[in-house]
Design an enzyme around this catalytic site. Structure first.
Site, PDB file in Angstrom:
ATOM      1  N   GLY A  82      -5.862  -7.223  -1.906  1.00 18.48           N
ATOM      2  CA  GLY A  82      -5.027  -6.046  -1.353  1.00 18.48           C
ATOM      3  C   GLY A  82      -4.875  -5.783   0.179  1.00 18.48           C
ATOM      4  O   GLY A  82      -5.467  -6.704   1.007  1.00 18.48           O
TER       5      GLY A  82
ATOM      6  N   GLY B 197      -3.996  -2.981   3.111  1.00 22.08           N
ATOM      7  CA  GLY B 197      -3.445  -1.474   3.274  1.00 22.08           C
ATOM      8  C   GLY B 197      -3.345  -1.128   5.021  1.00 22.08           C
ATOM      9  O   GLY B 197      -3.468  -2.006   5.808  1.00 22.08           O
ATOM     10  N   GLY B 198      -3.200   0.098   5.316  1.00 25.68           N
ATOM     11  CA  GLY B 198      -3.179   0.407   6.760  1.00 25.68           C
ATOM     12  C   GLY B 198      -4.393   0.196   7.513  1.00 25.68           C
ATOM     13  O   GLY B 198      -4.381  -0.329   8.690  1.00 25.68           O
ATOM     14  N   PHE B 199      -5.530   0.093   6.785  1.00 27.03           N
ATOM     15  CA  PHE B 199      -6.772  -0.314   7.457  1.00 27.03           C
ATOM     16  C   PHE B 199      -7.033  -1.769   7.599  1.00 27.03           C
ATOM     17  O   PHE B 199      -7.538  -2.308   8.657  1.00 27.03           O
ATOM     18  CB  PHE B 199      -7.919   0.142   6.313  1.00 27.03           C
ATOM     19  N   GLY B 200      -6.380  -2.412   6.779  1.00 22.67           N
ATOM     20  CA  GLY B 200      -6.523  -4.261   6.708  1.00 22.67           C
ATOM     21  C   GLY B 200      -6.645  -4.670   5.624  1.00 22.67           C
ATOM     22  O   GLY B 200      -6.442  -4.045   4.361  1.00 22.67           O
TER      23      GLY B 200
ATOM     24  N   VAL C 252      -8.249  -6.497   2.143  1.00 25.53           N
ATOM     25  CA  VAL C 252      -9.118  -6.180   1.076  1.00 25.53           C
ATOM     26  C   VAL C 252      -9.647  -7.393   0.377  1.00 25.53           C
ATOM     27  O   VAL C 252      -8.830  -8.176  -0.162  1.00 25.53           O
ATOM     28  CB  VAL C 252      -9.162  -5.035   0.015  1.00 25.53           C
TER      29      VAL C 252
ATOM     30  N   ASP D   7      -5.016  12.355   2.142  1.00 23.56           N
ATOM     31  CA  ASP D   7      -4.062  11.179   1.607  1.00 23.56           C
ATOM     32  C   ASP D   7      -4.249  10.936   0.189  1.00 23.56           C
ATOM     33  O   ASP D   7      -4.496   9.622  -0.049  1.00 23.56           O
ATOM     34  CB  ASP D   7      -4.192  10.111   2.450  1.00 23.56           C
TER      35      ASP D   7
END
Length: 345
Positions: A35, A37-40, A42, A152
């Site tokens: 995956g 996401g905005g975090f980075g 996965v 969120d």
């Protein structure tokens, strides 16, 4: 900024070497990536025989070091069967990673918004998921030692384990509740359009009732299999919330139900879920139930209060992105990334 000591000592969670995580993920192999996401990105990994998920902070991430530490601090202190479990972190040089339990069924949105996968979740499973999310959120708001506002809550932040138990994830944007529940103000509104409460999206005011609004949207999405961020009705340009409200007013709430659920549903539970969902998305925060009341209403036989017209009820030409518009509010733009409210100095 050096966090290596703080993770192990102050946060009391395991601190893993970079070499250990690289070995566990086969050097962050592309075929281990599950995956983004905005975090980075996965990655899935194997650590001492245990399947793990590794969130690796991207150097271009919109969620920077503050959000990274936010997630570490909060999740490390939270323990509930309906919250994702953190196993440790890795902080070495410029690398920052969070290590979680691996949840094989992925995120809820990959089921309810997919024409094929949606059939996997019959009504009993969906009602079970609704209740699990509700209990996890109730724990965050009133039973955990920190008392957290998630900020969120959405379908792709609900992960499912092998038994379809829901787990609330992604605490990078979370905030600690004020004791009096009055809430707080911010000029940096973060979250995802389609799930933000009116008072938060437009004025930057958030409280536990902001999460309640998001939960109400999520509940209607689980019931219907449709996203609130897209036009929901072929004859009227309504978002999911507007469509649900119209059906509710006309006494036709069961028509909101995902078509594939007709053979497995409990009409009483469906109508009750929609009713509670609409109570959770009321325009005024004071009119929304707290999560303990929502859990109680979902699982008792009592008569529900009548819902009023919800916040961000859209009719007319609702854009396909699900962004909202209303002439009674100041202009506001909601995107996938954090929003900044500009104020005069």
């Amino acid at each position: 900024m050096d966090y290596s000591g703080s993770c192990a000592e102050e946060l009391e969670i395991p601190l893993f070497d970079l070499s250990t995580i690289m070995k566990a993920t086969n050097n962050f192999s592309i075929d281990r990536k599950i995956g983004e996401g905005g975090f980075g990105p996965v990655y899935k990994g194997i650590l001492e025989g245990l399947e793990i998920a590794v969130k690796r902070l991207s150097r271009t991430s919109t969620q920077g070091e503050n959000e990274f530490m936010n997630e570490v601090v909060y999740i490390a202190k939270l323990q509930h069967r309906n919250l994702v479990k953190i196993l440790g972190c890795c902080i070495e040089g410029e690398e920052k990673m969070l290590i979680y339990e691996y949840l094989p069924n992925g995120s809820l949105d990959s089921f309810i918004f997919d024409e094929t996968q949606t059939k996997v979740l019959d009504w009993p499973k969906r009602f079970y998921i609704i209740n699990g999310i509700a209990r996890g959120l109730m724990y965050l708001h009133q039973d955990s030692q920190l008392r957290i506002i998630h900020r969120d809550l959405k379908a792709n932040n609900i992960l499912l384990d092998k038994d379809m138990n829901p787990k609330i994830s992604d605490f990078g944007l979370a905030k600690i509740c004020e004791e009096d529940d009055v809430g707080a103000m911010t000029n940096r509104v973060v979250g995802t359009h389609g799930y933000l409460s009116p008072e938060y999206a437009l004025y930057g005011k958030y409280s536990v009732k902001s999460d309640v609004f998001s939960f109400g949207i999520l509940m209607l999405e689980i019931v219907s299999g449709k996203s609130n961020r897209k036009s929901c009705h072929p004859d009227y340009n309504l978002n999911l919330l507007g469509h649900a409200w119209n059906l509710y007013k006309e006494g036709r709430s069961t028509e909101l139900l995902d078509e594939c659920l007709s053979d497995s549903c409990s009409t009483h539970e469906v109508v009750r879920s929609i009713g509670v969902g609409l109570l959770c998305v009321q325009q005024c925060p004071e009119d929304r139930p707290n999560m303990s009341s929502a859990v109680l209403m979902l699982n008792t036989e009592g008569v529900l209060p009548l819902a009023k017209q919800p916040g961000f009820y859209i009719e007319g030409n609702a854009p396909s992105s699900g962004a909202f518009s209303s002439s009674q509010y100041a202009e506001s733009t909601v995107t996938e990334t954090p929003i900044t409210i500009l104020t005069a100095r």
